[in-house]
Design a protein around this motif. Structure first.
Motif, mmCIF file in Angstrom:
data_model
loop_
_atom_site.group_PDB
_atom_site.id
_atom_site.type_symbol
_atom_site.label_atom_id
_atom_site.label_comp_id
_atom_site.label_asym_id
_atom_site.label_seq_id
_atom_site.Cartn_x
_atom_site.Cartn_y
_atom_site.Cartn_z
ATOM 1 N N GLY A 162 31.680 49.223 35.268
ATOM 2 C CA GLY A 162 32.766 49.509 34.330
ATOM 3 C C GLY A 162 32.992 50.989 34.123
ATOM 4 O O GLY A 162 33.097 51.460 32.980
ATOM 5 N N HIS A 163 33.026 51.750 35.184
ATOM 6 C CA HIS A 163 33.247 53.199 35.109
ATOM 7 C C HIS A 163 34.221 53.611 36.208
ATOM 8 O O HIS A 163 34.622 52.809 37.055
ATOM 9 N N GLY A 164 34.571 54.877 36.200
ATOM 10 C CA GLY A 164 35.565 55.370 37.155
ATOM 11 C C GLY A 164 34.980 56.101 38.343
ATOM 12 O O GLY A 164 35.668 56.904 38.977
ATOM 13 N N GLY A 165 33.713 55.847 38.647
ATOM 14 C CA GLY A 165 33.090 56.483 39.798
ATOM 15 C C GLY A 165 32.239 57.683 39.401
ATOM 16 O O GLY A 165 32.113 58.040 38.220
ATOM 17 N N ILE A 166 31.655 58.306 40.389
ATOM 18 C CA ILE A 166 30.743 59.426 40.136
ATOM 19 C C ILE A 166 31.529 60.653 39.683
ATOM 20 O O ILE A 166 32.510 61.048 40.327
ATOM 21 N N GLN A 167 31.074 61.233 38.572
ATOM 22 C CA GLN A 167 31.679 62.456 38.053
ATOM 23 C C GLN A 167 30.831 63.686 38.358
ATOM 24 O O GLN A 167 31.360 64.760 38.627
ATOM 25 N N ASN A 168 29.499 63.505 38.320
ATOM 26 C CA ASN A 168 28.604 64.637 38.542
ATOM 27 C C ASN A 168 27.232 64.110 38.949
ATOM 28 O O ASN A 168 26.978 62.893 38.922
ATOM 29 N N ILE A 169 26.366 65.032 39.310
ATOM 30 C CA ILE A 169 25.018 64.660 39.739
ATOM 31 C C ILE A 169 24.041 65.686 39.173
ATOM 32 O O ILE A 169 24.380 66.877 39.027
#
Length: 467
Positions: free
Chosen positions: A203-210
């Motif tokens: 339920g998220h919009g994908g990877i934003q950061n690492i």
């Protein structure tokens, strides 16, 4: 009166006779006579009546001189005793420092060695001076001198060893500690500023950061085993279960022959309670584990192998249709990874290329029970131009090197929509080449094998866009 004198004379004669009977009489030439008054008078001639006054005076002067010299020597002995006690204390301190260095070799620098050598040099000079002031042999000072020489040799030996190893390792450890601190700060900032998505959720919009990398450890086989993979088993029914696996390839960077399992994270860190197994043979670093089964490319073939971790037995081997193999289209800088298995929230995947795709990445979702291909997606991204890839919630993410210490997640392919995309997320690395990346849906982390080191990254997801 005359009778009294006569008695005295008799007693005198008796005394004289007794004295005459002594073998060594103290005096001789004795004469006696009665005077006009009837008194007995005796004359005694001593052999030498002179007293040796000059000899006594010389003796007194000599005694005084000896007393002064004795006091001086006694004072020197007291000074030497204090000096030796001081040197012994310094030696004990130096010995303690050197023992500490030998036990904890990462706690000292070149400056420490220079200070130690200076201290020892000063002590050596002092003891040399002490020896020169003593006549003859002094066992204590000689022993002290030997101990200082021994300390000097030990420090020189330690310094020589340090030039080869310790300082370089120390600098590397300090660098890693700094990275760990940065990672901790990043984790705190991230946890306070980003929304939380439960493991297994998409339920998220994908990877934003690492995050910064957590350097877990060197793989259990050593630095020479630069290729391999590692990760955490994932099962949707028991996502909290811990089973960590490490699978270094042989030093040829091709064959997978040994792997280890750890039932807890602590056991992994401590190299403890490991179960080690041998197989014949996997190929490449594209290994993955899902629901207590290990999946890998069977060597010198386009076959997929399914290994039961409970029995260490290959229970299924199946050909992946049209897959290129024998190092035909591997990742950039990583040989023999023609097949790269991946696990996400939706199940088991394989990333590969075919001759028909002209080396571009092909994604297939697999039935983990039968290894049948359920669906396939063709991309426009050339596989040998990317360094590695992984899948999160049905979205493929590909990486490429920026330099020897940074990698970039630059490409995406969403199997849910069939759309490609370009992003730029920089991930740090500790060594130049990344051999494998495995995503674990159970903790939403990336498990990266980086030139023999095991790294761990936290992923930060962005919220779904408002509709």
């Amino acid at each position: 009166m005359l009778g009294a004198i006569e008695g005295k004379r008799r007693r005198g004669r008796q005394r004289m006779r007794w004295l005459d009977g002594v073998p060594e009489a103290p005096f001789a030439n004795i004469t006696g006579a009665l005077d006009n008054h009837g008194l007995c008078q005796c004359s005694v001639y001593l052999p030498d009546t002179s007293f040796p006054a000059q000899k006594v005076e010389r003796l007194e002067i000599l005694a005084q001189t000896l007393t002064v010299k004795f006091d001086q020597e006694l004072s020197k002995v007291s000074q030497y005793t204090k000096a030796i006690e001081l040197y012994e204390e310094k030696i004990l301190n130096l010995t303690f420092k050197i023992e500490t260095m030998e036990k904890t070799s990462l706690s000292y620098t070149e400056l420490d060695f220079q200070l130690l050598k200076l201290e020892i040099s000063e002590m050596e000079k002092l003891v040399t001076q002490l020896k020169s002031t003593l006549t003859g042999s002094n066992v204590v000072v000689d022993q002290l001198y030997k101990e200082i020489k021994s300390l000097s040799l030990t420090v020189t030996e330690l310094e020589s060893l340090d030039k080869n190893n310790v300082l370089a390792i120390r600098r590397q450890v300090v660098s890693l500690q700094n990275k760990l601190k940065e990672c901790e700060r990043d984790r705190k900032q991230t946890s306070s500023s980003t929304p939380h998505f439960p493991p297994g959720s998409c339920g998220h919009g994908g990877i934003q950061n690492i995050s910064q990398p957590y350097v877990i450890q060197l793989n259990w086989r050593g630095f020479a085993y630069k290729y391999g993979a590692w990760g955490r088993d994932y099962s949707p029914l028991t996502p909290e279960k811990d089973l960590f696996w490490v699978a270094p390839l042989n030093t040829d960077g091709r064959y997978l022959e040994y792997y280890r399992l750890h039932s807890s994270y602590d056991d992994l860190l401590l190299y403890k309670n490991a179960k080690e197994y041998r197989i014949q043979y996997g190929e490449g670093s594209g290994t993955a584990v899902y629901k207590n089964y290990m999946y890998f490319n069977a060597h010198s073939s386009r076959d997929m192998s399914k290994l039961d971790l409970k029995t260490n037995t290959v229970v299924l081997r199946k050909t992946l249709p049209d897959a290129a193999y024998n190092n035909r289209f591997s990742y950039a800088g990583v040989s023999w990874q023609d097949m790269d298995f991946a696990v996400d929230e939706n199940g088991l995947w394989v990333i590969y290329s075919t001759e028909a795709s002209t080396g571009n990445i092909v994604i297939s979702r697999l039935n983990e029970t039968t290894l049948e291909v359920l669906d396939t997606w063709q991309t426009k991204q050339y596989k040998p131009s990317v360094s590695n890839a992984f899948i999160v919630c049905g979205v493929l993410y590909a990486t490429r090197p920026v330099n020897t210490r940074k990698e970039e997640i630059f490409y995406t392919y969403d199997t849910n929509t069939g759309k490609e995309g370009r992003i730029s997320i920089i991930m740090d690395k500790v060594m130049e080449t990344i051999q494998s990346i495995n995503y674990s849906p159970g903790d939403q982390k990336l498990y990266v094998y980086n030139n023999a080191y095991l790294l761990l990254y936290n992923l930060v997801f962005q919220p779904l866009p408002l509709s």
